[in-house]
Design a protein around this motif. Structure first.
Motif, PDB file in Angstrom:
ATOM      1  N   ASP A   5       0.829  -1.202   0.000  1.00 13.66           N
ATOM      2  CA  ASP A   5       0.000   0.000   0.000  1.00 13.66           C
ATOM      3  C   ASP A   5       0.863   1.252   0.000  1.00 13.66           C
ATOM      4  N   ASP A   6       1.979   1.203   0.744  1.00  8.14           N
ATOM      5  CA  ASP A   6       2.904   2.340   0.754  1.00  8.14           C
ATOM      6  C   ASP A   6       3.474   2.560  -0.638  1.00  8.14           C
ATOM      7  N   ASP A   7       3.846   1.501  -1.318  1.00 10.55           N
ATOM      8  CA  ASP A   7       4.382   1.625  -2.670  1.00 10.55           C
ATOM      9  C   ASP A   7       3.335   2.201  -3.618  1.00 10.55           C
ATOM     10  N   ASP A   8       2.087   1.758  -3.478  1.00 10.93           N
ATOM     11  CA  ASP A   8       1.022   2.293  -4.323  1.00 10.93           C
ATOM     12  C   ASP A   8       0.876   3.794  -4.132  1.00 10.93           C
ATOM     13  N   ALA A  39      11.232   8.360 -12.195  1.00 14.40           N
ATOM     14  CA  ALA A  39      12.062   7.249 -11.725  1.00 14.40           C
ATOM     15  C   ALA A  39      12.942   7.688 -10.565  1.00 14.40           C
ATOM     16  N   THR A  40      13.517   8.875 -10.709  1.00 16.52           N
ATOM     17  CA  THR A  40      14.368   9.391  -9.641  1.00 16.52           C
ATOM     18  C   THR A  40      13.567   9.624  -8.370  1.00 16.52           C
ATOM     19  N   ARG A  41      12.316  10.018  -8.554  1.00 18.33           N
ATOM     20  CA  ARG A  41      11.476  10.327  -7.397  1.00 18.33           C
ATOM     21  C   ARG A  41      11.101   9.076  -6.615  1.00 18.33           C
ATOM     22  N   ILE A  42      10.804   7.974  -7.312  1.00 21.11           N
ATOM     23  CA  ILE A  42      10.271   6.811  -6.613  1.00 21.11           C
ATOM     24  C   ILE A  42      11.288   5.698  -6.406  1.00 21.11           C
ATOM     25  N   LEU A  43      12.452   5.804  -7.073  1.00 17.92           N
ATOM     26  CA  LEU A  43      13.441   4.733  -6.955  1.00 17.92           C
ATOM     27  C   LEU A  43      14.672   5.212  -6.196  1.00 17.92           C
ATOM     28  N   PRO A  44      15.271   4.331  -5.416  1.00 19.51           N
ATOM     29  CA  PRO A  44      16.550   4.686  -4.794  1.00 19.51           C
ATOM     30  C   PRO A  44      17.659   4.665  -5.834  1.00 19.51           C
ATOM     31  N   GLY A  45      18.679   5.430  -5.587  1.00 21.38           N
ATOM     32  CA  GLY A  45      19.856   5.372  -6.441  1.00 21.38           C
ATOM     33  C   GLY A  45      19.929   6.400  -7.539  1.00 21.38           C
ATOM     34  N   GLN A  46      18.871   7.217  -7.713  1.00 21.29           N
ATOM     35  CA  GLN A  46      18.865   8.260  -8.736  1.00 21.29           C
ATOM     36  C   GLN A  46      19.321   7.738 -10.099  1.00 21.29           C
ATOM     37  N   HIS A 141      24.019   2.460  -6.527  1.00 21.32           N
ATOM     38  CA  HIS A 141      23.678   1.982  -5.184  1.00 21.32           C
ATOM     39  C   HIS A 141      22.278   1.387  -5.115  1.00 21.32           C
ATOM     40  N   VAL A 142      21.882   0.640  -6.147  1.00 24.66           N
ATOM     41  CA  VAL A 142      20.574  -0.011  -6.156  1.00 24.66           C
ATOM     42  C   VAL A 142      20.774  -1.521  -6.140  1.00 24.66           C
ATOM     43  N   ALA A 143      20.167  -2.172  -5.168  1.00 26.77           N
ATOM     44  CA  ALA A 143      20.236  -3.626  -5.098  1.00 26.77           C
ATOM     45  C   ALA A 143      19.094  -4.192  -5.926  1.00 26.77           C
ATOM     46  N   VAL A 144      19.389  -4.579  -7.178  1.00 25.90           N
ATOM     47  CA  VAL A 144      18.315  -5.030  -8.058  1.00 25.90           C
ATOM     48  C   VAL A 144      17.727  -6.365  -7.615  1.00 25.90           C
ATOM     49  N   ASP A 145      18.426  -7.081  -6.741  1.00 26.09           N
ATOM     50  CA  ASP A 145      17.859  -8.331  -6.261  1.00 26.09           C
ATOM     51  C   ASP A 145      16.917  -8.106  -5.087  1.00 26.09           C
ATOM     52  N   ASP A 146      16.774  -6.846  -4.665  1.00 23.97           N
ATOM     53  CA  ASP A 146      15.809  -6.518  -3.629  1.00 23.97           C
ATOM     54  C   ASP A 146      14.418  -6.559  -4.254  1.00 23.97           C
ATOM     55  N   PRO A 147      13.518  -7.395  -3.765  1.00 27.72           N
ATOM     56  CA  PRO A 147      12.202  -7.556  -4.399  1.00 27.72           C
ATOM     57  C   PRO A 147      11.415  -6.257  -4.519  1.00 27.72           C
ATOM     58  N   ARG A 148      11.488  -5.406  -3.494  1.00 31.54           N
ATOM     59  CA  ARG A 148      10.711  -4.166  -3.549  1.00 31.54           C
ATOM     60  C   ARG A 148      11.231  -3.254  -4.646  1.00 31.54           C
ATOM     61  N   THR A 149      12.560  -3.080  -4.691  1.00 30.28           N
ATOM     62  CA  THR A 149      13.134  -2.207  -5.715  1.00 30.28           C
ATOM     63  C   THR A 149      12.834  -2.748  -7.108  1.00 30.28           C
TER      64      THR A 149
END
Length: 239
Positions: A5-8, A39-46, A141-149
């Motif tokens: 819900d937070d992601d939504d 993308a920069t706004r909602i994703l870590p790592g810019q 600095h983005v962990a692409v194996d992180d399910p949320r990211t």
């Protein structure tokens, strides 16, 4: 960990912004810049973003948020391999989880790492689109194996490639219309010049065209330019 819900709550406003983009108000480049901003706004790592399009099998970057993204795309084009080409040509999501250790594309991974990018993600345009290509993200600095990211990136890319693809098709249609108009105008002036020569020198249509074509080759100028001179002056020889 944030809930779905937070992601939504984070991504839905971004999707709404994309849905409001219109062809009349935005260019292909401005659409992608908006995608990158979101993308920069909602994703870590810019992350930086680019879009690769395959036209008759030839790749090109039709828009990018930064010159570095374009340069990394072109590194792959020169090599003939890389995540963006893989995604664009196969229709499968691909990428590099860690550019410091990638056995699949070691040279490209090293290049991306030297520019400070830890991960590369490429998403194909949806199969229902009329163009083949991919949306590419170059992330720090983005962990692409992180399910949320990974989930957020997938959702953004799936939603964003539609407007980008549509803008590309719209731009291509406009360019084709402009080329057609130019071709029609060239045909019209050539036909006028042929008519002048046929009337003045009592020539057949084929003979009049042969004279225009010969002058074009001899003078090393376009056939249309020779025809235009004949229409404007009524003479074969330039003033």
């Amino acid at each position: 960990m944030p809930s779905p819900d937070d992601d939504d709550a984070v991504v839905q406003p971004a999707f709404d912004e994309l849905a409001r983009l219109s062809f009349a108000e935005h260019s292909l480049e401005s659409v992608l810049l908006k995608v990158t901003e979101l993308a920069t706004r909602i994703l870590p790592g810019q992350p930086l973003a680019s879009v690769t399009i395959l036209d008759d099998g030839r790749p090109s970057t039709v828009a990018a948020s930064d010159d570095v993204a374009t340069e990394l795309d072109r590194f792959q084009y020169r090599a003939g391999t890389g995540p963006c080409l893989e995604a664009a040509s196969t229709g499968r999501r691909t990428g590099i989880a860690d550019t410091r250790d990638d056995p699949t594309w070691p040279e490209f991974a090293a290049e991306a790492a030297s520019r400070g990018f830890d991960s590369v993600l490429s998403f194909p345009l949806p199969p229902q689109e009329l163009v083949s290509g991919s949306m590419n993200l170059y992330a720090r600095h983005v962990a692409v194996d992180d399910p949320r990211t990974a989930g957020l990136v997938t959702r953004l890319a799936a939603y964003a490639v539609g407007p980008v693809s549509n803008m590309y098709l719209y731009k291509s249609a406009v360019e084709r219309a402009e080329h057609l108009q130019a071709a029609l105008e060239s045909r019209a002036v050539i036909d006028q010049a042929k008519g002048i020569l046929m009337e003045r020198y009592k020539l057949t249509a084929d003979k009049a065209f042969q004279i225009l074509a010969r002058l074009s080759m001899e003078r090393n100028v376009k056939l249309r330019d020779v025809a235009t001179q004949v229409v404007h002056t009524g003479e074969l020889d330039p003033a």
